[in-house]
Design a protein around this motif. Structure first.
Motif, PDB file in Angstrom:
ATOM      1  N   ALA A  77       0.837  -1.210   0.000  1.00  0.00           N
ATOM      2  CA  ALA A  77       0.000   0.000   0.000  1.00  0.00           C
ATOM      3  C   ALA A  77       0.869   1.256   0.000  1.00  0.00           C
ATOM      4  CB  ALA A  77      -0.924  -0.016   1.217  1.00  0.00           C
ATOM      5  N   ALA A  78       1.944   1.234   0.768  1.00  0.00           N
ATOM      6  CA  ALA A  78       2.802   2.424   0.858  1.00  0.00           C
ATOM      7  C   ALA A  78       3.491   2.686  -0.483  1.00  0.00           C
ATOM      8  CB  ALA A  78       3.825   2.234   1.973  1.00  0.00           C
ATOM      9  N   LYS A  79       3.862   1.599  -1.166  1.00  0.00           N
ATOM     10  CA  LYS A  79       4.507   1.775  -2.475  1.00  0.00           C
ATOM     11  C   LYS A  79       3.531   2.449  -3.450  1.00  0.00           C
ATOM     12  CE  LYS A  79       7.214  -0.805  -5.831  1.00  0.00           C
ATOM     13  NZ  LYS A  79       7.612  -2.096  -6.347  1.00  0.00           N
ATOM     14  N   PHE A  80       2.280   2.000  -3.396  1.00  0.00           N
ATOM     15  CA  PHE A  80       1.262   2.618  -4.260  1.00  0.00           C
ATOM     16  C   PHE A  80       1.011   4.067  -3.808  1.00  0.00           C
ATOM     17  CE2 PHE A  80      -3.305   2.001  -6.115  1.00  0.00           C
ATOM     18  CZ  PHE A  80      -2.973   2.782  -7.217  1.00  0.00           C
ATOM     19  N   ALA A  81       0.937   4.250  -2.521  1.00  0.00           N
ATOM     20  CA  ALA A  81       0.690   5.606  -2.005  1.00  0.00           C
ATOM     21  C   ALA A  81       1.834   6.538  -2.413  1.00  0.00           C
ATOM     22  CB  ALA A  81       0.539   5.568  -0.489  1.00  0.00           C
ATOM     23  N   ASP A  82       3.047   6.028  -2.403  1.00  0.00           N
ATOM     24  CA  ASP A  82       4.185   6.863  -2.808  1.00  0.00           C
ATOM     25  C   ASP A  82       4.037   7.297  -4.269  1.00  0.00           C
ATOM     26  OD1 ASP A  82       5.236   6.667  -0.305  1.00  0.00           O
ATOM     27  OD2 ASP A  82       6.685   5.087  -0.802  1.00  0.00           O
ATOM     28  N   LEU A  83       3.589   6.350  -5.099  1.00  0.00           N
ATOM     29  CA  LEU A  83       3.373   6.693  -6.508  1.00  0.00           C
ATOM     30  C   LEU A  83       2.287   7.772  -6.613  1.00  0.00           C
ATOM     31  CD1 LEU A  83       3.859   6.021  -9.575  1.00  0.00           C
ATOM     32  CD2 LEU A  83       1.910   4.458  -9.366  1.00  0.00           C
ATOM     33  N   ILE A  84       1.236   7.614  -5.831  1.00  0.00           N
ATOM     34  CA  ILE A  84       0.133   8.592  -5.865  1.00  0.00           C
ATOM     35  C   ILE A  84       0.636   9.966  -5.406  1.00  0.00           C
ATOM     36  CG2 ILE A  84      -2.076   9.180  -4.737  1.00  0.00           C
ATOM     37  CD1 ILE A  84      -2.658   6.071  -4.854  1.00  0.00           C
TER      38      ILE A  84
ATOM     39  N   PHE B 201       0.269  13.122  -8.042  1.00  0.00           N
ATOM     40  CA  PHE B 201      -0.729  14.180  -7.865  1.00  0.00           C
ATOM     41  C   PHE B 201      -0.184  15.350  -7.061  1.00  0.00           C
ATOM     42  CE2 PHE B 201      -3.132  10.426  -8.856  1.00  0.00           C
ATOM     43  CZ  PHE B 201      -4.059  10.912  -9.763  1.00  0.00           C
ATOM     44  N   GLY B 202      -0.489  16.536  -7.540  1.00  0.00           N
ATOM     45  CA  GLY B 202      -0.053  17.731  -6.830  1.00  0.00           C
ATOM     46  C   GLY B 202      -0.009  18.890  -7.798  1.00  0.00           C
TER      47      GLY B 202
ATOM     48  N   THR C  71       2.739   5.541   9.729  1.00  0.00           N
ATOM     49  CA  THR C  71       4.137   5.645   9.270  1.00  0.00           C
ATOM     50  C   THR C  71       4.814   6.936   9.707  1.00  0.00           C
ATOM     51  OG1 THR C  71       3.483   6.773   7.231  1.00  0.00           O
ATOM     52  CG2 THR C  71       3.629   4.365   7.137  1.00  0.00           C
ATOM     53  N   GLY C  72       4.039   7.956   9.997  1.00  0.00           N
ATOM     54  CA  GLY C  72       4.612   9.262  10.335  1.00  0.00           C
ATOM     55  C   GLY C  72       5.143  10.010   9.121  1.00  0.00           C
ATOM     56  N   GLU C  73       4.903   9.494   7.908  1.00  0.00           N
ATOM     57  CA  GLU C  73       5.441  10.145   6.697  1.00  0.00           C
ATOM     58  C   GLU C  73       4.543  11.310   6.273  1.00  0.00           C
ATOM     59  OE1 GLU C  73       8.257   9.517   5.442  1.00  0.00           O
ATOM     60  OE2 GLU C  73       8.776   7.511   6.162  1.00  0.00           O
ATOM     61  N   GLU C  74       5.116  12.520   6.308  1.00  0.00           N
ATOM     62  CA  GLU C  74       4.333  13.738   6.062  1.00  0.00           C
ATOM     63  C   GLU C  74       3.718  13.795   4.664  1.00  0.00           C
ATOM     64  OE1 GLU C  74       3.361  16.251   8.093  1.00  0.00           O
ATOM     65  OE2 GLU C  74       4.243  15.075   9.725  1.00  0.00           O
ATOM     66  N   ARG C  75       4.379  13.118   3.696  1.00  0.00           N
ATOM     67  CA  ARG C  75       3.853  13.248   2.328  1.00  0.00           C
ATOM     68  C   ARG C  75       2.425  12.708   2.226  1.00  0.00           C
ATOM     69  NH1 ARG C  75       7.782   9.602   2.428  1.00  0.00           N
ATOM     70  NH2 ARG C  75       7.398   7.426   1.881  1.00  0.00           N
ATOM     71  N   TYR C  76       2.091  11.740   3.059  1.00  0.00           N
ATOM     72  CA  TYR C  76       0.733  11.182   2.969  1.00  0.00           C
ATOM     73  C   TYR C  76      -0.304  12.210   3.425  1.00  0.00           C
ATOM     74  CZ  TYR C  76       3.434   6.889   2.482  1.00  0.00           C
ATOM     75  OH  TYR C  76       4.325   5.946   2.041  1.00  0.00           O
ATOM     76  N   LEU C  77       0.048  12.914   4.476  1.00  0.00           N
ATOM     77  CA  LEU C  77      -0.853  13.945   4.982  1.00  0.00           C
ATOM     78  C   LEU C  77      -0.965  15.083   3.958  1.00  0.00           C
ATOM     79  CD1 LEU C  77      -2.429  14.300   7.594  1.00  0.00           C
ATOM     80  CD2 LEU C  77      -0.566  15.712   8.459  1.00  0.00           C
ATOM     81  N   LYS C  78       0.166  15.403   3.361  1.00  0.00           N
ATOM     82  CA  LYS C  78       0.200  16.507   2.393  1.00  0.00           C
ATOM     83  C   LYS C  78      -0.696  16.176   1.190  1.00  0.00           C
ATOM     84  CE  LYS C  78       3.566  19.027  -0.241  1.00  0.00           C
ATOM     85  NZ  LYS C  78       4.610  18.600  -1.117  1.00  0.00           N
ATOM     86  N   THR C  79      -0.608  14.932   0.733  1.00  0.00           N
ATOM     87  CA  THR C  79      -1.417  14.575  -0.437  1.00  0.00           C
ATOM     88  C   THR C  79      -2.897  14.490  -0.063  1.00  0.00           C
ATOM     89  OG1 THR C  79       0.480  13.446  -1.375  1.00  0.00           O
ATOM     90  CG2 THR C  79      -1.648  12.881  -2.319  1.00  0.00           C
TER      91      THR C  79
END
Ligand code: FUB
Ligand code: ZN
Length: 648
Positions: A162-169, A173-174, A200-208
């Protein structure tokens, strides 16, 4: 500033209430095994090809993709339900889940992309039909499943997928150069990315997640542009002449004032808005959530917590338009309403939102599944006459009996994941408090500031008894139990170890202080009378009608107990109501209600005619009502919630 409210560890919560443990127990006993068979194409009237689609996309099976474009989500929601059952110690389906996760992993493309429909059928159209393609919606359900599975089992495989797909997303997008300034045609991924950020604490997910909310409703409308492109490949012909309000993209979410469009889309969007408003302390977003919440709960919601008045496009219409026999009230939409309410309560530390959460849960969501756990309603009417539920008519979507599965099968697994994770709605925690949001028999163990706390909750409120909370604290620090004081309890009395106490009530929560180590026995007693409810006069469908409600449970009348033609029943607004023993064969021991009323036995028109002068003849009778959430579990027949008031 008050500390943040979060969901406690679901592994430490057990539901014991007779009604809800029955339904929650059905998830592992029935729903998961039967749905597993269905996902594997082995059962079901509407054949499901979900797992084969993953195999085909992964190259381990030859064939064509079959089923709806968002069919992958059936597997994801099933996995999420399996994860929640594992939290409850029910781990039988973990081996099958692990096997499925491997199959899903094989379908993932080297860059992380994962969607069987586009991979198999239209790789060239990736991200080109956000309006209809459901790629981001499906990704959202994948992420939700992955987070739940990781939290329940500690296994990372699905989370990594899921994280790999989320990273692609996040890369795709942006507003940056080379990125797409688009957003999902069906919201879901926004709230899922918030969950992924939490784990995960990864900010990019919140940003997207925030990006998807912020760019929605911009002019020109991204989705409309897609739909009007001459090369656009149509997936859903019913969406021609696309109305952006259908996907809540007509206005920026922060400026939306009324709940519009497709009900499930709207609820998932609002849930994410509330998450983001809370996390980012965004006042404008919070205020938009409040406005939308007020609009839906005060103008556009059924007494059963159902939402979506139009069968056409499963959507909201206008304020007070709440027809009872040709509505939608999709099970998923009420689940979405629960999710939105849960987040509003957490953001504002306010118990009142749970009045709606439990209205949706106890009525529409429970009603969405059979007591045996093997049949579902997608659409939840408040009035049914089975003979007129005919195919090839304007209400062909309305089924008078629950179905084993659906071609569009979003509801069954959504109900399963909700019932298997009920603990998240019963309890919440912040730094020093445990919130008891739903008065549902259960236990929780948690640790607040080094203090171990265990609560055992038992409720006899529906049967004239008290709510009991046994609180055991290790006592390192004082803690607080915040017990929601529901509006349906009258003359509440609190006791601690038998002595009456008068706790402060803040934002709808009674503040029960636990200052020292040991056992503390709190009780809340009061009466839970049956209410004869009316709707606002503007609700044309309910003018002059009454509905019965006891506690959070709305009642209904079934043909089995009242004979046919329920439209002929009449009940005075002040009719005497008697609580009786629970109806036989229904789970949960909820009382049946007997009401003095009458029946119109003749209108003056004889059988040979359709119309003649009106000469009414009535006969007294006793009306029998059962909880709406349990309707349709005995002999199929007519049902109605609202009954006309007596002819004087
Ligand atoms: O489009 C995906 C899901 O299918 C929606 O949420 C439901 O309303 C059903 O249309
Ligand atoms: Zn659904």
């Amino acid at each position: 500033m008050a500390s943040k409210i979060t969901i406690p560890d679901l592994k430490k919560i057990r539901v014991t209430d007779p009604l809800f443990s029955h339904y929650a127990g059905m998830v592992a006993k029935k729903m998961i095994p039967v749905q597993w068979e269905i996902l594997n194409g082995k059962q079901g009237q509407s054949r499901c090809f979900c797992i084969d689609n993953f195999r085909i996309a992964g190259g381990t099976l030859q064939g064509e993709h079959r089923g709806v474009v968002f069919g992958d989500t059936d597997a994801y929601k099933w996995l999420e339900a399996v994860a929640y059952c594992a939290n409850n110690g029910e781990t039988e389906y973990i081996p099958q889940a692990d096997e499925l996760i491997e199959i899903i992993g094989q379908a993932q493309q080297p860059d992380g992309y994962l969607n069987t429909y586009f991979t198999v059928c239209h790789p060239e159209l990736r991200w080109k039909n956000l309006t209809e393609g459901h790629e981001l919606y499906s990704a959202g359900h994948l992420i939700e499943a992955a987070v739940a599975y990781y939290n329940a089992t500690g296994k990372r495989r699905l989370l990594d997928i899921a994280a790999k797909f989320a990273d692609l997303i996040c890369k795709t997008f942006g507003d940056g150069e080379g990125q797409l300034p688009g957003y999902p045609g069906h919201q879901e991924i926004e709230l899922a990315l918030v969950k992924l950020w939490r784990v995960t604490g990864e900010e990019r997910y919140l940003k997207t997640a925030r990006f998807f909310i912020d760019c929605r409703g911009r002019t020109p409308n991204y989705l409309l542009r897609e739909m009007n492109d001459p090369n656009h490949k149509v997936i859903f012909p019913e969406l021609r002449n696309y109305d952006p309000s259908y996907s809540q993209s007509h206005v920026r979410p922060v400026e939306q004032k009324t709940m519009e469009g497709h009900a499930v889309r709207a609820m998932y969007q609002c849930s994410a808005m509330a998450d983001l408003a809370d996390i980012q302390q965004d006042e404008a977003l919070r205020s938009a959530c409040q406005t939308l919440w007020d609009n839906v709960t005060k103008r556009r919601m059924y007494i059963t917590g159902g939402i979506g008045s139009s069968g056409l496009l499963e959507r909201f219409t206008v304020d007070y338009d709440l027809p009872n026999d040709r509505m939608y009230c999709e099970s998923c939409a009420s689940i979405g309403l629960m999710m939105f309410g849960q987040r509003m309560a957490a953001m504002l530390h306010d118990a009142s939102y749970y009045e709606t959460v439990e209205r949706a849960l106890c009525n529409t969501v429970l009603g969405g599944v059979s007591a045996a756990g093997d049949r579902y309603f997608y659409v939840n009417p408040l009035e049914v006459w089975p003979a007129n539920c005919k195919d090839h008519t304007s209400i062909e979507y309305l089924k008078p009996v629950r179905q084993p599965w659906f071609e569009v099968a979003c509801c069954p697994a959504n109900i399963a994941r909700t019932l298997a994770s009920l603990g998240q709605y019963i309890y919440a925690v912040d730094e020093r408090s445990i919130y008891v949001n739903l008065l549902i028999g259960s236990t929780i163990e948690t640790t607040l500031r080094d203090t171990d706390v265990r609560i055992e909750q038992r409720s006899g409120l529906m049967h004239g008894g008290a709510l009991e909370l046994d609180v055991r604290s290790s006592g390192t620090h004082p803690i607080v139990v915040r017990l929601r004081l529901p509006k349906w309890i009258e003359a509440p009395v609190f006791r601690l170890n038998g002595e009456e106490i008068q706790p402060a009530v803040e934002n709808g929560y009674a503040v029960l202080a636990v200052n020292c180590a040991g056992e503390h026995h709190f009780t809340l007693s009061g009466s839970v009378p049956v209410h004869r409810c009316a709707a606002n006069l503007q609700v044309r469908a309910d003018v002059g009608r009454v509905a019965l409600q006891k506690g959070p449970f709305v009642y209904c009348f079934e043909q089995q107990d009242n004979g046919e033609n329920l439209a002929a029943l009449r009940m005075a607004p002040d009719a005497a109501v008697e609580e009786k023993a629970p109806a036989e064969g229904l789970p949960g021991n909820l009382p049946e209600l007997d009401v003095n009323g009458c029946r119109i036995v003749s209108t003056g028109v004889d059988d040979a005619e359709l119309y003649a002068d009106c000469v009414l003849r009535t006969e007294p009778c006793t009306l029998h009502a059962v909880p709406y959430g349990l309707w349709g579990n005995r002999t199929p027949g007519e049902m109605r919630v609202w009954v006309d008031t007596t002819i004087s």
